[in-house]
Design an enzyme around this catalytic site. Sequence first.
Site, PDB file in Angstrom:
ATOM      1  N   LYS A 118       0.850  -1.194   0.000  1.00 53.85           N
ATOM      2  CA  LYS A 118       0.000   0.000   0.000  1.00 53.85           C
ATOM      3  C   LYS A 118       0.888   1.247   0.000  1.00 53.85           C
ATOM      4  O   LYS A 118       1.822   1.333   0.804  1.00 53.85           O
ATOM      5  CB  LYS A 118      -0.839  -0.039   1.290  1.00 53.85           C
ATOM      6  CG  LYS A 118      -2.158   0.706   1.212  1.00 53.85           C
ATOM      7  CD  LYS A 118      -3.024   0.344   2.410  1.00 53.85           C
ATOM      8  CE  LYS A 118      -3.801   1.511   2.928  1.00 53.85           C
ATOM      9  NZ  LYS A 118      -4.503   1.206   4.184  1.00 53.85           N
ATOM     10  N   SER A 122      -8.192   8.449   8.097  1.00 57.42           N
ATOM     11  CA  SER A 122      -6.917   8.991   7.601  1.00 57.42           C
ATOM     12  C   SER A 122      -7.037   9.358   6.125  1.00 57.42           C
ATOM     13  O   SER A 122      -6.504  10.387   5.686  1.00 57.42           O
ATOM     14  CB  SER A 122      -5.794   7.961   7.763  1.00 57.42           C
ATOM     15  OG  SER A 122      -5.620   7.628   9.102  1.00 57.42           O
TER      16      SER A 122
HETATM   17  O1  PNS Z   1      -5.585   1.417   9.982  1.00 53.48           O
HETATM   18  P1  PNS Z   1      -5.950   0.206   9.164  1.00 53.48           P
HETATM   19  O2  PNS Z   1      -5.211   0.207   7.847  1.00 53.48           O
HETATM   20  O3  PNS Z   1      -7.430   0.045   8.999  1.00 53.48           O
HETATM   21  O4  PNS Z   1      -5.427  -1.055  10.017  1.00 53.48           O
HETATM   22  C1  PNS Z   1      -5.654  -2.352   9.585  1.00 53.48           C
HETATM   23  C2  PNS Z   1      -4.855  -3.379  10.410  1.00 53.48           C
HETATM   24  C3  PNS Z   1      -3.386  -3.042  10.453  1.00 53.48           C
HETATM   25  C4  PNS Z   1      -5.395  -3.431  11.807  1.00 53.48           C
HETATM   26  C5  PNS Z   1      -5.106  -4.732   9.692  1.00 53.48           C
HETATM   27  O5  PNS Z   1      -4.890  -4.593   8.331  1.00 53.48           O
HETATM   28  C6  PNS Z   1      -4.173  -5.842  10.189  1.00 53.48           C
HETATM   29  O6  PNS Z   1      -4.332  -6.328  11.293  1.00 53.48           O
HETATM   30  N1  PNS Z   1      -3.205  -6.238   9.336  1.00 53.48           N
HETATM   31  C7  PNS Z   1      -2.217  -7.243   9.638  1.00 53.48           C
HETATM   32  C8  PNS Z   1      -2.442  -8.535   8.833  1.00 53.48           C
HETATM   33  C9  PNS Z   1      -3.446  -9.394   9.562  1.00 53.48           C
HETATM   34  O7  PNS Z   1      -3.239  -9.819  10.663  1.00 53.48           O
HETATM   35  N2  PNS Z   1      -4.590  -9.610   8.881  1.00 53.48           N
HETATM   36  C10 PNS Z   1      -5.710 -10.279   9.472  1.00 53.48           C
HETATM   37  C11 PNS Z   1      -5.914 -11.637   8.905  1.00 53.48           C
HETATM   38  S1  PNS Z   1      -7.378 -12.242   9.593  1.00 53.48           S
END
Ligand code: PNS
Length: 158
Positions: free
Chosen positions: A41, A127
Amino acid sequence: MRRVVCPGSFDPITNGHLDIIGRSARLYDEVTVAVLINVEKSSLFTVDERIDVLQTVTKEYPNVKVRKFHGLLVDFCRKNDIPAIVKGIRVVSDFDYELQMAQLNYRLSGVETLFMPTNPEYSFLSSSRVKEIARYGGDVSGLVPDLVHKLLIDRLRG
Ligand code: PNS
């Protein structure tokens, strides 16, 4: 020691995020703000810039620490002995998305997810919207910490 993690991209942190972090810090002994390293991203601020900002704006909470992570959030939780994730819920559509994520994370690891209703003052805030407004010269003061406001102006109009 009761620990939780507040995860996110924080590109940049908004007052809505800060509200959730602050309220978590009053409830738990230790809050880790975990910044996702996401190479897929594109972002406005680098992960290290976001970490610097987060450290500055959470300075008033001695029990908040800021870290970065990549891969699965539940692996970060396990490695750091954190049993629960705090997620802010702004609107019902957030809940739809977050519920599945929470159930999946629990199934993968047993890590719990706790939902905290966003302060209604910030329920429209994200954001991406903040960046869009700032990019076109709109006023984002009051929506983000002052430091972020300044950095957005420097980065987007500089
Ligand atoms: O601020 P955001 O971008 O909405 O945060 C999203 C976040 C970081 C919380 C989410 O994308 C995340 O936990 N990513 C890490 C990868 C992961 O664990 N995915 C979940 C699989 S079930």
